[in-house]
Design a protein around this motif. Structure first.
Motif, PDB file in Angstrom:
ATOM      1  N   SER A  90      52.201   6.341 -21.528  1.00 47.72           N
ATOM      2  CA  SER A  90      50.987   7.086 -21.199  1.00 47.72           C
ATOM      3  C   SER A  90      50.239   6.348 -20.103  1.00 47.72           C
ATOM      4  O   SER A  90      50.303   5.121 -20.007  1.00 47.72           O
ATOM      5  CB  SER A  90      50.083   7.214 -22.428  1.00 47.72           C
ATOM      6  OG  SER A  90      50.724   7.906 -23.463  1.00 47.72           O
ATOM      7  N   CYS A  91      49.518   7.107 -19.313  1.00 44.69           N
ATOM      8  CA  CYS A  91      48.667   6.535 -18.272  1.00 44.69           C
ATOM      9  C   CYS A  91      47.336   7.269 -18.330  1.00 44.69           C
ATOM     10  O   CYS A  91      47.274   8.468 -18.028  1.00 44.69           O
ATOM     11  CB  CYS A  91      49.307   6.680 -16.907  1.00 44.69           C
ATOM     12  SG  CYS A  91      48.254   6.166 -15.542  1.00 44.69           S
ATOM     13  N   ALA A  92      46.316   6.547 -18.731  1.00 49.47           N
ATOM     14  CA  ALA A  92      44.984   7.131 -18.834  1.00 49.47           C
ATOM     15  C   ALA A  92      44.188   6.809 -17.586  1.00 49.47           C
ATOM     16  O   ALA A  92      44.117   5.652 -17.160  1.00 49.47           O
ATOM     17  CB  ALA A  92      44.273   6.582 -20.068  1.00 49.47           C
TER      18      ALA A  92
ATOM     19  N   THR B 195      45.204  12.233 -18.685  1.00 50.31           N
ATOM     20  CA  THR B 195      46.364  11.412 -19.040  1.00 50.31           C
ATOM     21  C   THR B 195      47.640  12.022 -18.488  1.00 50.31           C
ATOM     22  O   THR B 195      47.816  13.243 -18.506  1.00 50.31           O
ATOM     23  CB  THR B 195      46.465  11.268 -20.565  1.00 50.31           C
ATOM     24  OG1 THR B 195      45.259  10.694 -21.071  1.00 50.31           O
ATOM     25  CG2 THR B 195      47.633  10.376 -20.951  1.00 50.31           C
TER      26      THR B 195
ATOM     27  N   GLU C 259      48.140   1.929 -18.274  1.00 47.27           N
ATOM     28  CA  GLU C 259      49.389   2.357 -18.909  1.00 47.27           C
ATOM     29  C   GLU C 259      49.485   1.785 -20.324  1.00 47.27           C
ATOM     30  O   GLU C 259      48.944   0.717 -20.614  1.00 47.27           O
ATOM     31  CB  GLU C 259      50.605   1.881 -18.118  1.00 47.27           C
ATOM     32  CG  GLU C 259      50.674   2.326 -16.673  1.00 47.27           C
ATOM     33  CD  GLU C 259      50.142   1.280 -15.724  1.00 47.27           C
ATOM     34  OE1 GLU C 259      50.554   1.283 -14.555  1.00 47.27           O
ATOM     35  OE2 GLU C 259      49.317   0.451 -16.156  1.00 47.27           O
TER      36      GLU C 259
ATOM     37  N   GLY D  24      52.330   2.117 -24.077  1.00 52.35           N
ATOM     38  CA  GLY D  24      53.509   2.706 -24.684  1.00 52.35           C
ATOM     39  C   GLY D  24      54.806   1.963 -24.430  1.00 52.35           C
ATOM     40  O   GLY D  24      55.851   2.356 -24.963  1.00 52.35           O
TER      41      GLY D  24
ATOM     42  N   TYR E 228      51.962  11.446 -18.749  1.00 52.11           N
ATOM     43  CA  TYR E 228      52.965  10.878 -19.652  1.00 52.11           C
ATOM     44  C   TYR E 228      54.315  10.761 -18.955  1.00 52.11           C
ATOM     45  O   TYR E 228      54.638  11.533 -18.056  1.00 52.11           O
ATOM     46  CB  TYR E 228      53.118  11.769 -20.883  1.00 52.11           C
ATOM     47  CG  TYR E 228      51.831  12.031 -21.617  1.00 52.11           C
ATOM     48  CD1 TYR E 228      51.112  13.197 -21.378  1.00 52.11           C
ATOM     49  CD2 TYR E 228      51.332  11.124 -22.547  1.00 52.11           C
ATOM     50  CE1 TYR E 228      49.922  13.449 -22.036  1.00 52.11           C
ATOM     51  CE2 TYR E 228      50.150  11.371 -23.213  1.00 52.11           C
ATOM     52  CZ  TYR E 228      49.445  12.528 -22.949  1.00 52.11           C
ATOM     53  OH  TYR E 228      48.266  12.771 -23.605  1.00 52.11           O
TER      54      TYR E 228
ATOM     55  N   ARG F 124      51.425  16.088 -17.781  1.00 49.10           N
ATOM     56  CA  ARG F 124      50.039  15.632 -17.710  1.00 49.10           C
ATOM     57  C   ARG F 124      49.149  16.567 -18.496  1.00 49.10           C
ATOM     58  O   ARG F 124      49.428  17.765 -18.605  1.00 49.10           O
ATOM     59  CB  ARG F 124      49.564  15.516 -16.261  1.00 49.10           C
ATOM     60  CG  ARG F 124      49.505  16.815 -15.501  1.00 49.10           C
ATOM     61  CD  ARG F 124      49.246  16.574 -14.016  1.00 49.10           C
ATOM     62  NE  ARG F 124      47.918  15.996 -13.767  1.00 49.10           N
ATOM     63  CZ  ARG F 124      47.569  15.463 -12.601  1.00 49.10           C
ATOM     64  NH1 ARG F 124      48.438  15.409 -11.601  1.00 49.10           N
ATOM     65  NH2 ARG F 124      46.349  14.974 -12.421  1.00 49.10           N
TER      66      ARG F 124
ATOM     67  N   ARG G 139      57.763   6.870 -24.984  1.00 50.39           N
ATOM     68  CA  ARG G 139      56.830   7.669 -24.198  1.00 50.39           C
ATOM     69  C   ARG G 139      55.727   6.766 -23.669  1.00 50.39           C
ATOM     70  O   ARG G 139      55.007   6.137 -24.459  1.00 50.39           O
ATOM     71  CB  ARG G 139      56.221   8.808 -25.009  1.00 50.39           C
ATOM     72  CG  ARG G 139      55.415   9.755 -24.118  1.00 50.39           C
ATOM     73  CD  ARG G 139      54.853  10.938 -24.861  1.00 50.39           C
ATOM     74  NE  ARG G 139      53.638  10.619 -25.587  1.00 50.39           N
ATOM     75  CZ  ARG G 139      52.730  11.509 -25.958  1.00 50.39           C
ATOM     76  NH1 ARG G 139      52.906  12.794 -25.653  1.00 50.39           N
ATOM     77  NH2 ARG G 139      51.654  11.136 -26.649  1.00 50.39           N
TER      78      ARG G 139
ATOM     79  N   GLN H  55      57.977  10.657 -20.604  1.00 46.64           N
ATOM     80  CA  GLN H  55      58.879  10.683 -21.758  1.00 46.64           C
ATOM     81  C   GLN H  55      60.251  10.221 -21.300  1.00 46.64           C
ATOM     82  O   GLN H  55      60.844  10.836 -20.418  1.00 46.64           O
ATOM     83  CB  GLN H  55      58.956  12.084 -22.344  1.00 46.64           C
ATOM     84  CG  GLN H  55      59.914  12.205 -23.510  1.00 46.64           C
ATOM     85  CD  GLN H  55      59.431  11.439 -24.731  1.00 46.64           C
ATOM     86  OE1 GLN H  55      58.281  11.545 -25.137  1.00 46.64           O
ATOM     87  NE2 GLN H  55      60.322  10.649 -25.326  1.00 46.64           N
TER      88      GLN H  55
END
Length: 126
Positions: free
Chosen positions: A21-23, A78, A6, A8, A80, A72, A19, A82
């Protein structure tokens, strides 16, 4: 094995936006349902929202409905989160999670998921 990272998180004033993010890396991302959870100090980890593998169906906790949006991008592996109209009570460590395709149980519960990220801190000041 799947790795989730994760990013952001940060400090924001009430009413602001962030926002997350999760990669994901490892196995085929498109097979996963993805979830977001959060945990405030002294509280249990709670469901925030989730998205199906296709991205066409989402679910949200009542406390964030209308303020948070999950999306996504499978091409980027990834997902997201928001977050808008943030409130001090949104302060928590936010985690993303992935199931491994077994689709066992209810996606609002931590037991549905097999992989977890390390979390990112979100702090909302009043």
């Amino acid at each position: 094995q799947v790795q989730l990272v994760e990013s952001g998180g940060g400090l924001v004033q009430a009413g602001g936006s962030l926002r997350l993010s999760c990669a994901a890396s490892g196995r085929t991302f498109t097979n996963y349902y993805m979830g977001w959870f959060r945990q405030a100090p002294g509280k249990e980890r709670e469901f925030v929202g989730a998205v199906t593998w296709s991205g066409t169906t989402t679910a949200y906790a009542d406390s964030v409905k209308g303020r948070f949006t999950i999306s996504r991008t499978n091409a980027k592996n990834t997902v997201y989160l928001q977050m808008s109209s943030l409130k001090p009570e949104d302060t928590a460590v936010y985690y993303c999670a992935a199931d491994n395709g077994r689709r066992s149980g209810d996606l609002r519960y931590t037991s549905f998921y097999d992989y977890w990220g390390q979390g990112t801190q979100v702090t909302v000041s009043s």
